[in-house]
Scaffold this motif. Structure first.
Motif, mmCIF file in Angstrom:
data_model
loop_
_atom_site.group_PDB
_atom_site.id
_atom_site.type_symbol
_atom_site.label_atom_id
_atom_site.label_comp_id
_atom_site.label_asym_id
_atom_site.label_seq_id
_atom_site.Cartn_x
_atom_site.Cartn_y
_atom_site.Cartn_z
ATOM 1 N N ASP A 193 10.213 -6.920 8.878
ATOM 2 C CA ASP A 193 10.601 -7.166 7.485
ATOM 3 C C ASP A 193 9.984 -8.464 6.975
ATOM 4 O O ASP A 193 9.562 -8.544 5.820
ATOM 5 C CB ASP A 193 12.122 -7.203 7.349
ATOM 6 C CG ASP A 193 12.772 -5.850 7.563
ATOM 7 O OD1 ASP A 193 12.044 -4.822 7.528
ATOM 8 O OD2 ASP A 193 14.000 -5.817 7.767
ATOM 9 N N HIS A 194 9.905 -9.462 7.838
ATOM 10 C CA HIS A 194 9.286 -10.731 7.456
ATOM 11 C C HIS A 194 7.813 -10.511 7.090
ATOM 12 O O HIS A 194 7.343 -11.016 6.065
ATOM 13 C CB HIS A 194 9.423 -11.741 8.603
ATOM 14 C CG HIS A 194 8.863 -13.080 8.290
ATOM 15 N ND1 HIS A 194 9.471 -13.945 7.402
ATOM 16 C CD2 HIS A 194 7.737 -13.691 8.722
ATOM 17 C CE1 HIS A 194 8.748 -15.041 7.302
ATOM 18 N NE2 HIS A 194 7.688 -14.917 8.096
ATOM 19 N N ARG A 195 7.122 -9.741 7.914
ATOM 20 C CA ARG A 195 5.712 -9.431 7.614
ATOM 21 C C ARG A 195 5.596 -8.651 6.311
ATOM 22 O O ARG A 195 4.729 -8.913 5.482
ATOM 23 C CB ARG A 195 5.082 -8.636 8.760
ATOM 24 C CG ARG A 195 4.749 -9.463 9.972
ATOM 25 C CD ARG A 195 3.909 -8.693 10.984
ATOM 26 N NE ARG A 195 4.555 -7.476 11.435
ATOM 27 C CZ ARG A 195 5.427 -7.390 12.438
ATOM 28 N NH1 ARG A 195 5.765 -8.476 13.101
ATOM 29 N NH2 ARG A 195 5.950 -6.232 12.790
ATOM 30 N N HIS A 196 6.493 -7.680 6.124
ATOM 31 C CA HIS A 196 6.456 -6.865 4.907
ATOM 32 C C HIS A 196 6.679 -7.735 3.673
ATOM 33 O O HIS A 196 5.983 -7.586 2.662
ATOM 34 C CB HIS A 196 7.514 -5.756 4.989
ATOM 35 C CG HIS A 196 7.536 -4.871 3.786
ATOM 36 N ND1 HIS A 196 6.687 -3.799 3.631
ATOM 37 C CD2 HIS A 196 8.299 -4.915 2.661
ATOM 38 C CE1 HIS A 196 6.919 -3.220 2.473
ATOM 39 N NE2 HIS A 196 7.907 -3.877 1.861
ATOM 40 N N LEU A 197 7.649 -8.654 3.763
ATOM 41 C CA LEU A 197 7.923 -9.533 2.618
ATOM 42 C C LEU A 197 6.718 -10.400 2.260
ATOM 43 O O LEU A 197 6.522 -10.723 1.079
ATOM 44 C CB LEU A 197 9.135 -10.428 2.908
ATOM 45 C CG LEU A 197 10.484 -9.734 2.830
ATOM 46 C CD1 LEU A 197 11.577 -10.592 3.449
ATOM 47 C CD2 LEU A 197 10.832 -9.388 1.383
ATOM 48 N N SER A 198 5.913 -10.739 3.233
ATOM 49 C CA SER A 198 4.734 -11.569 2.949
ATOM 50 C C SER A 198 3.647 -10.788 2.210
ATOM 51 O O SER A 198 2.763 -11.383 1.607
ATOM 52 C CB SER A 198 4.175 -12.159 4.249
ATOM 53 O OG SER A 198 3.586 -11.151 5.038
#
Length: 83
Positions: free
Chosen positions: A22-27
């Motif tokens: 999710d962190h990667r997706h948010l970026s």
């Protein structure tokens, strides 16, 4: 592209760390980042509210005035005309 589930975004807005994926997706995803930012603003507003911010019920005299107006047919003597 699959977006982050709402419950996961809410958890992050409430202070939980996002999962790595999710962190990667948010970026990379402007839509999810924007949604998360809105949720964070809601959480911040809720957390900063005080008892004075809670709406109070209207005074009893207002209910009596409404009841009186209804009983006598309102200010115009009846329902408004609709065209």
């Amino acid at each position: 592209m699959t977006h982050i589930e709402a419950d996961a975004l809410i958890a992050v807005a409430l202070g939980e760390s996002p999962r790595a994926a999710d962190h990667r997706h948010l970026s990379r995803c402007a839509a999810c980042s924007k949604h998360l930012a809105a949720l964070v603003r809601i959480v911040e507003a809720a957390r900063s509210s005080t008892p004075a911010d809670i709406p109070q019920p209207p005074p009893e005299r207002l209910w009596h005035a409404i009841e009186h107006a209804i009983r006598r047919g309102g200010a115009s003597g009846g329902p408004p005309d609709h065209e």
